[in-house]
Scaffold this motif. Sequence first.
Motif, mmCIF file in Angstrom:
data_model
loop_
_atom_site.group_PDB
_atom_site.id
_atom_site.type_symbol
_atom_site.label_atom_id
_atom_site.label_comp_id
_atom_site.label_asym_id
_atom_site.label_seq_id
_atom_site.Cartn_x
_atom_site.Cartn_y
_atom_site.Cartn_z
ATOM 1 N N ALA A 1 14.275 -1.020 12.557
ATOM 2 C CA ALA A 1 13.765 -0.738 11.334
ATOM 3 C C ALA A 1 13.768 -2.097 10.322
ATOM 4 N N GLY A 2 15.688 -1.793 9.988
ATOM 5 C CA GLY A 2 15.366 -2.623 8.772
ATOM 6 C C GLY A 2 14.828 -2.414 7.810
ATOM 7 N N ARG A 3 14.124 -2.869 6.754
ATOM 8 C CA ARG A 3 13.462 -2.512 5.009
ATOM 9 C C ARG A 3 12.151 -1.774 5.840
ATOM 10 N N PRO A 4 11.632 -0.615 4.620
ATOM 11 C CA PRO A 4 10.648 -0.296 5.591
ATOM 12 C C PRO A 4 9.419 -1.346 5.752
ATOM 13 N N GLY A 5 8.786 -1.388 6.518
ATOM 14 C CA GLY A 5 7.140 -2.322 6.579
ATOM 15 C C GLY A 5 7.761 -3.118 7.260
ATOM 16 N N GLU A 6 9.798 -3.895 7.388
ATOM 17 C CA GLU A 6 9.702 -4.683 7.836
ATOM 18 C C GLU A 6 9.396 -4.800 9.617
ATOM 19 N N TRP A 7 9.045 -4.979 10.396
ATOM 20 C CA TRP A 7 8.894 -4.711 12.375
ATOM 21 C C TRP A 7 8.486 -6.308 12.756
ATOM 22 N N PRO A 8 9.239 -6.403 13.802
ATOM 23 C CA PRO A 8 9.413 -7.867 14.163
ATOM 24 C C PRO A 8 8.170 -8.241 14.870
ATOM 25 N N ALA A 9 6.851 -9.159 14.782
ATOM 26 C CA ALA A 9 6.624 -9.597 15.332
ATOM 27 C C ALA A 9 5.902 -8.597 16.544
ATOM 28 N N ASP A 10 6.663 -9.014 17.313
ATOM 29 C CA ASP A 10 5.976 -7.867 18.235
ATOM 30 C C ASP A 10 5.599 -6.776 18.552
ATOM 31 N N ALA A 11 6.514 -5.915 17.726
ATOM 32 C CA ALA A 11 6.770 -4.575 17.332
ATOM 33 C C ALA A 11 5.307 -3.451 17.552
ATOM 34 N N ALA A 12 4.117 -4.169 16.613
ATOM 35 C CA ALA A 12 3.237 -3.375 16.581
ATOM 36 C C ALA A 12 2.181 -3.816 17.866
ATOM 37 N N ASN B 1 -3.879 0.764 36.011
ATOM 38 C CA ASN B 1 -3.094 -0.038 37.033
ATOM 39 C C ASN B 1 -3.610 -0.827 37.689
ATOM 40 N N ASN B 2 -3.326 -2.103 36.721
ATOM 41 C CA ASN B 2 -3.955 -3.546 37.156
ATOM 42 C C ASN B 2 -3.034 -4.060 35.850
ATOM 43 N N GLN B 3 -2.245 -3.092 34.941
ATOM 44 C CA GLN B 3 -2.010 -3.757 33.901
ATOM 45 C C GLN B 3 -0.130 -3.785 33.559
ATOM 46 N N PRO B 4 0.297 -4.541 33.130
ATOM 47 C CA PRO B 4 2.534 -4.331 33.283
ATOM 48 C C PRO B 4 2.050 -3.445 31.424
ATOM 49 N N ILE B 5 2.938 -2.252 32.319
ATOM 50 C CA ILE B 5 3.474 -1.074 31.280
ATOM 51 C C ILE B 5 4.911 -2.102 30.253
ATOM 52 N N ARG B 6 4.333 -1.887 28.947
ATOM 53 C CA ARG B 6 5.129 -1.697 28.184
ATOM 54 C C ARG B 6 5.733 -0.976 27.170
ATOM 55 N N ILE B 7 7.172 -0.826 27.095
ATOM 56 C CA ILE B 7 7.932 0.599 26.483
ATOM 57 C C ILE B 7 8.743 0.318 25.107
ATOM 58 N N ILE B 8 8.125 -0.042 24.570
ATOM 59 C CA ILE B 8 8.553 -0.170 23.117
ATOM 60 C C ILE B 8 9.440 0.709 22.011
ATOM 61 N N VAL B 9 10.261 0.861 21.862
ATOM 62 C CA VAL B 9 11.729 1.819 21.441
ATOM 63 C C VAL B 9 11.437 1.146 19.508
ATOM 64 N N ALA C 1 1.437 -0.372 26.306
ATOM 65 C CA ALA C 1 2.380 -0.098 25.668
ATOM 66 C C ALA C 1 2.068 0.974 25.639
ATOM 67 N N ILE C 2 3.577 0.921 25.438
ATOM 68 C CA ILE C 2 3.958 2.978 24.824
ATOM 69 C C ILE C 2 5.008 2.893 24.708
ATOM 70 N N ALA C 3 4.384 3.378 22.708
ATOM 71 C CA ALA C 3 5.618 3.434 21.816
ATOM 72 C C ALA C 3 6.398 4.397 21.398
ATOM 73 N N LEU C 4 7.574 4.804 21.090
ATOM 74 C CA LEU C 4 8.283 5.376 20.754
ATOM 75 C C LEU C 4 8.948 5.410 19.842
ATOM 76 N N ARG C 5 9.436 5.983 18.874
ATOM 77 C CA ARG C 5 9.747 6.104 17.079
ATOM 78 C C ARG C 5 10.657 6.793 17.182
ATOM 79 N N LEU C 6 12.258 6.444 17.519
ATOM 80 C CA LEU C 6 13.406 7.384 17.336
ATOM 81 C C LEU C 6 13.651 7.119 15.934
ATOM 82 N N THR C 7 14.581 8.603 15.132
ATOM 83 C CA THR C 7 15.865 7.970 14.913
ATOM 84 C C THR C 7 16.476 7.386 15.239
#
Length: 190
Positions: A179-190, A51-59, A9-15
């Motif tokens: 984001a919703g409320r601070p600290g409240e991320w969906p289960a698959d976001a982390a 290389n043998n693993q699919p990539i996830r991009i989480i924004v 996974a590649i995670a991007l945190r954006l405003t």
Amino acid sequence: MEDTGDTGAIALRLTDSAQLFNTLDPFPFRERDLAPDAEQYILDWAQDLPNNQPIRIIVHLQSADPDRHRDADLQQAIKGWFRSREAGEAREMKTLFRDGRIALSVGFVMLSLFMFLSWAVAQNYDNPFARVISESLVIIGWVVLWRPAEMFLYDWTPILRRKRLFRRLAEARVTVHHAGRPGEWPADAA
């Protein structure tokens, strides 16, 4: 990138999702160019993934109000960008091989010419200077083939590597989280 617990996974945190795109690009989301910094960030992390693993991009977006259409456009824009980059690399490889065939043809003609000149010098003159000229013509003839050989043996591999990386990124699962409320991320976001 942050530790997401998912090695692919590649995670991007954006405003704002606009941070991903080139601000000078006038097109709507689906056709927009990724900002050079955003693209480089994604590429740098993607190159380190197995290389043998699919990539996830989480924004991760700070906006609390999800817009499904806008999120879908964002997902399609990222995938579309890397799909177009893959197509660009395919065109570059095709051009390289076309140019290589032309260079190889010219190289063989020049090699034949220099070999003939070397033979003519060796047949008509019998002294040490003529031998140096004859051998020099043979060397020059082989050097003319250097670049075509390099094109066919080595130049295509980095293009193929980039093409494969862009394909993996075009096929990546892109998810957008708000984001919703601070600290409240969906289960698959982390």
